[in-house]
Motif scaffolding. Structure first.
Motif, PDB file in Angstrom:
ATOM      1  N   LEU A 425       0.827  -1.213   0.000  1.00  0.00           N
ATOM      2  CA  LEU A 425       0.000   0.000   0.000  1.00  0.00           C
ATOM      3  C   LEU A 425       0.858   1.258   0.000  1.00  0.00           C
ATOM      4  N   LYS A 426       1.986   1.197   0.692  1.00  0.00           N
ATOM      5  CA  LYS A 426       2.899   2.350   0.691  1.00  0.00           C
ATOM      6  C   LYS A 426       3.378   2.630  -0.745  1.00  0.00           C
ATOM      7  N   ASN A 427       3.700   1.552  -1.477  1.00  0.00           N
ATOM      8  CA  ASN A 427       4.165   1.742  -2.850  1.00  0.00           C
ATOM      9  C   ASN A 427       3.090   2.421  -3.710  1.00  0.00           C
ATOM     10  N   VAL A 428       1.846   1.981  -3.529  1.00  0.00           N
ATOM     11  CA  VAL A 428       0.748   2.608  -4.291  1.00  0.00           C
ATOM     12  C   VAL A 428       0.592   4.072  -3.838  1.00  0.00           C
ATOM     13  N   PHE A 429       0.714   4.290  -2.528  1.00  0.00           N
ATOM     14  CA  PHE A 429       0.546   5.643  -1.974  1.00  0.00           C
ATOM     15  C   PHE A 429       1.617   6.577  -2.557  1.00  0.00           C
ATOM     16  N   ASP A 430       2.837   6.066  -2.667  1.00  0.00           N
ATOM     17  CA  ASP A 430       3.938   6.895  -3.172  1.00  0.00           C
ATOM     18  C   ASP A 430       3.727   7.320  -4.631  1.00  0.00           C
ATOM     19  N   ARG A 431       2.989   6.505  -5.392  1.00  0.00           N
ATOM     20  CA  ARG A 431       2.763   6.865  -6.799  1.00  0.00           C
ATOM     21  C   ARG A 431       1.305   7.264  -7.063  1.00  0.00           C
ATOM     22  N   ARG A 432       0.623   7.739  -6.020  1.00  0.00           N
ATOM     23  CA  ARG A 432      -0.814   8.019  -6.156  1.00  0.00           C
ATOM     24  C   ARG A 432      -1.126   9.102  -7.190  1.00  0.00           C
ATOM     25  N   GLU A 433      -0.205  10.064  -7.351  1.00  0.00           N
ATOM     26  CA  GLU A 433      -0.436  11.149  -8.325  1.00  0.00           C
ATOM     27  C   GLU A 433      -0.513  10.594  -9.749  1.00  0.00           C
ATOM     28  N   GLU A 434       0.149   9.443  -9.971  1.00  0.00           N
ATOM     29  CA  GLU A 434       0.146   8.861 -11.328  1.00  0.00           C
ATOM     30  C   GLU A 434      -1.187   8.173 -11.659  1.00  0.00           C
ATOM     31  N   ILE A 435      -2.017   7.946 -10.607  1.00  0.00           N
ATOM     32  CA  ILE A 435      -3.316   7.292 -10.864  1.00  0.00           C
ATOM     33  C   ILE A 435      -4.304   8.410 -11.208  1.00  0.00           C
ATOM     34  N   LYS A 436      -4.490   8.643 -12.487  1.00  0.00           N
ATOM     35  CA  LYS A 436      -5.204   9.863 -12.904  1.00  0.00           C
ATOM     36  C   LYS A 436      -6.686   9.631 -13.184  1.00  0.00           C
ATOM     37  N   THR A 437      -7.044   8.377 -13.480  1.00  0.00           N
ATOM     38  CA  THR A 437      -8.455   8.106 -13.809  1.00  0.00           C
ATOM     39  C   THR A 437      -8.908   6.810 -13.133  1.00  0.00           C
ATOM     40  N   GLY A 438     -10.237   6.679 -13.050  1.00  0.00           N
ATOM     41  CA  GLY A 438     -10.796   5.485 -12.400  1.00  0.00           C
ATOM     42  C   GLY A 438     -11.501   4.594 -13.402  1.00  0.00           C
ATOM     43  N   TYR A 439     -12.735   4.191 -13.060  1.00  0.00           N
ATOM     44  CA  TYR A 439     -13.463   3.188 -13.855  1.00  0.00           C
ATOM     45  C   TYR A 439     -14.890   3.648 -14.129  1.00  0.00           C
ATOM     46  N   HIS A 440     -15.495   3.029 -15.124  1.00  0.00           N
ATOM     47  CA  HIS A 440     -16.924   3.218 -15.350  1.00  0.00           C
ATOM     48  C   HIS A 440     -17.563   1.846 -15.527  1.00  0.00           C
ATOM     49  N   ILE A 441     -18.900   1.812 -15.364  1.00  0.00           N
ATOM     50  CA  ILE A 441     -19.617   0.528 -15.381  1.00  0.00           C
ATOM     51  C   ILE A 441     -19.984   0.131 -16.804  1.00  0.00           C
ATOM     52  N   LEU A 442     -19.701  -1.137 -17.139  1.00  0.00           N
ATOM     53  CA  LEU A 442     -20.143  -1.676 -18.431  1.00  0.00           C
ATOM     54  C   LEU A 442     -21.477  -2.402 -18.273  1.00  0.00           C
ATOM     55  N   SER A 443     -21.608  -3.168 -17.182  1.00  0.00           N
ATOM     56  CA  SER A 443     -22.889  -3.835 -16.933  1.00  0.00           C
ATOM     57  C   SER A 443     -23.038  -4.080 -15.437  1.00  0.00           C
ATOM     58  N   GLU A 444     -24.290  -4.111 -14.978  1.00  0.00           N
ATOM     59  CA  GLU A 444     -24.540  -4.293 -13.538  1.00  0.00           C
ATOM     60  C   GLU A 444     -25.893  -4.954 -13.322  1.00  0.00           C
ATOM     61  N   ALA A 445     -26.019  -5.659 -12.189  1.00  0.00           N
ATOM     62  CA  ALA A 445     -27.289  -6.294 -11.823  1.00  0.00           C
ATOM     63  C   ALA A 445     -28.193  -5.244 -11.170  1.00  0.00           C
ATOM     64  N   PRO A 446     -29.515  -5.465 -11.173  1.00  0.00           N
ATOM     65  CA  PRO A 446     -30.422  -4.460 -10.608  1.00  0.00           C
ATOM     66  C   PRO A 446     -30.308  -4.321  -9.082  1.00  0.00           C
ATOM     67  N   ILE A 447     -29.785  -5.346  -8.402  1.00  0.00           N
ATOM     68  CA  ILE A 447     -29.647  -5.272  -6.940  1.00  0.00           C
ATOM     69  C   ILE A 447     -28.336  -5.970  -6.552  1.00  0.00           C
ATOM     70  N   MET A 448     -27.663  -5.447  -5.532  1.00  0.00           N
ATOM     71  CA  MET A 448     -26.393  -6.000  -5.049  1.00  0.00           C
ATOM     72  C   MET A 448     -25.385  -6.157  -6.200  1.00  0.00           C
ATOM     73  N   ARG A 449     -25.230  -5.068  -6.909  1.00  0.00           N
ATOM     74  CA  ARG A 449     -24.457  -5.102  -8.152  1.00  0.00           C
ATOM     75  C   ARG A 449     -22.970  -5.376  -7.951  1.00  0.00           C
ATOM     76  N   HIS A 450     -22.438  -5.045  -6.760  1.00  0.00           N
ATOM     77  CA  HIS A 450     -20.985  -5.084  -6.592  1.00  0.00           C
ATOM     78  C   HIS A 450     -20.399  -6.480  -6.816  1.00  0.00           C
ATOM     79  N   PHE A 451     -21.217  -7.525  -6.573  1.00  0.00           N
ATOM     80  CA  PHE A 451     -20.686  -8.882  -6.741  1.00  0.00           C
ATOM     81  C   PHE A 451     -20.368  -9.202  -8.208  1.00  0.00           C
ATOM     82  N   THR A 452     -21.186  -8.686  -9.120  1.00  0.00           N
ATOM     83  CA  THR A 452     -21.064  -9.116 -10.520  1.00  0.00           C
ATOM     84  C   THR A 452     -20.799  -7.973 -11.491  1.00  0.00           C
TER      85      THR A 452
END
Ligand SMILES: Cc1ncc(COP(=O)(O)O)c(C=O)c1O
Length: 466
Positions: A425-452
């Motif tokens: 985690l320290k290694n990721v923390f040290d290069r955190r500025e390089e993480i410039k973008t995140g993610y978007h959803i392609l598909s999801e279930a109508p309920i409890m989506r995080h699993f799938t």
């Protein structure tokens, strides 16, 4: 010189784990659509996805399994478990279920109707799912302090009595089938509820004629925190504290995969015979006959033994010290963590870790993926993906906290593993500025989506489907 702390067990059986290269991990996580639930376990080096069902059973639990009675009805294993629940938790009536959400399904089938409200403290996602599935509403009455990860408060799982009373006054009694008290509170960071708060919630509930149900997955860790943090409990045993806790509950649902240290299992504990009879009908339909309810006899035996071991001080001290050890290492590296440390997990505050990422790009999920790529460590997002969409508006619900949970399985990893996690985690923390973008959803279930859910990286704010 004072002797250093050490574990209250020695190791009798081991399971090999395998390291991987960064290139392998990048391919695997891409193929998993950036959802850590989709990874195979052999693609993971240290698995902190959950502390649920991932613990190591003791020699006494394995021995108890050999004595399992697999009779369909009236097995001795059922009576072993019944006696353990009566002795340790004080409930006269109980129903075995295959896990915690099954206990919720059975009990809520008997209690929750369309249009009801269920106040509580940061309801767990399956609990909320079972409430919303019945077109009822879960109302969060957790104290505001819980949502400030830097604030030192010994019992951030507490319910705010003003918020609770407002709900009890605003709705007719018939619309409130129960108040749910979650001990400890998983969704707000494994934070405990004080005995004083349990006592006050129960007194208020009785004044309004409403039952109190404890969501009990980590009840023993909660009891440990009461012992070490709440005035008047230092000299009481964990079992004495547990007994008092449950004197402020009319019933409980239990995921035994946590504090009862088994790989599968759950149950409902009740005082009310009528409710037990109603719930029994649903148990038979959904789980199995009332003396096994989805569990093998051997599993009920291991669970009975686990309830006893899980409420021993030495076991809990070892467990909670290991979690705190990881928390302190992360703090030394300046990594923003939820404080005080939770019982079963360390929660990284992703909004403080990656403050430059917009909330629409799933900040905690982005951090969890980075940690996996760094060292093959699998944590889990407790943030916007988990919070799901509002059932009416279908808009994303943005929770106050965006966390990555590092849940520590019971009696499984050593402190050397904790050191690897901290440095990764320290290694990721040290290069955190390089993480410039995140993610978007392609598909999801109508309920409890995080699993799938399936995700793709968002590059320069342009959605890229892979
Ligand atoms: C507080 C809480 N309640 C209920 C559950 C559901 O239990 P299970 O996973 O056994 O269905 C969990 C699981 O993580 C939990 O943490």
């Amino acid at each position: 010189m004072e002797l250093p702390f050490s574990e209250s067990f020695k190791i009798k059986m081991v399971e090999p784990i395998r390291k991987s290269s960064r290139e392998e991990r990048e391919q695997w996580i891409k193929a998993a659509h950036y959802n850590l639930f989709n990874l195979r376990s052999d693609q993971v080096f240290i698995d902190l996805l959950t502390d649920s069902g991932t613990g190591a059973m003791s020699d006494r639990q394995w021995a108890a399994m050999m004595l399992g009675d697999e009779s369909y009805a009236g097995a001795s294993s059922y009576y072993n478990l019944k006696n353990a629940i009566k002795d340790i938790l004080g409930f006269e009536y109980f129903l075995p279920t295959h896990q915690g959400r099954a206990a919720e399904n059975v009990l809520f089938s008997a209690l929750v109707k369309d249009g009801d409200i269920v106040p509580g403290n940061s309801h767990f996602d399956t609990t909320k799912g079972h409430i919303e599935f019945r077109k009822a509403k879960a109302i969060d009455c957790t104290i505001d302090e819980a949502f400030n990860t830097t604030l030192d408060h010994p019992f951030k799982g507490n319910l705010d009595l003003n918020k609770l009373e407002y709900e009890l006054q605003s709705h007719p009694k018939e619309k409130i089938p129960m108040i749910i008290v979650t001990v400890t509170c998983n969704s707000s960071g494994g934070q405990p509820v004080s005995m004083k708060n349990m006592r006050e919630v129960y007194a208020m509930a009785k004044e309004y004629g409403i039952r109190v149900i404890f969501d009990s997955a980590r009840f023993a860790e909660n009891a440990y925190f009461i012992k070490v943090r709440e005035e008047g409990y230092a000299d009481k045993s964990i079992k004495e504290i547990v007994k008092e806790m449950y004197s402020y509950a009319d019933g409980m649902t239990m995921s035994s995969k946590k504090d009862a240290i088994v790989n599968m299992g759950g149950f409902i504990g009740l005082r009310d015979e009528e409710l037990f009879k109603t719930a029994s009908q649903f148990n038979i339909i959904f789980e199995g006959f009332i003396t096994y309810g989805g569990m093998s006899g051997r599993d009920m035996n291991a669970l009975a033994q686990g309830l006893d071991e899980g409420t021993e001080f030495n076991y809990l001290e070892t467990r909670i010290n290991q979690v705190a050890y990881l928390g302190s290492r992360l703090k030394e590296f300046g990594i923003p963590v939820q404080e005080p440390f939770g019982g079963h997990a360390i929660f990284i505050d992703a909004k403080r870790f990656l403050p430059h990422l917009p909330k629409e790009e799933y900040v905690a999920q982005t951090l969890a993926v980075e940690l996996y790529k760094e060292a093959g460590i699998r944590g889990v997002e407790i943030g916007t993906l988990l919070a799901d969409r509002d059932p009416e508006t279908r808009e994303n619900r943005y929770p106050a906290l965006e966390l990555v949970r590092l849940a520590i399985p019971r009696r499984v990893y050593t402190n050397n593993h904790m050191d690897v996690i901290a440095v990764a985690l320290k290694n990721v923390f040290d290069r955190r500025e390089e993480i410039k973008t995140g993610y978007h959803i392609l598909s999801e279930a109508p309920i409890m989506r995080h699993f799938t859910v399936e995700l793709a990286p968002t590059v320069n704010a342009t959605c890229v489907a892979e």
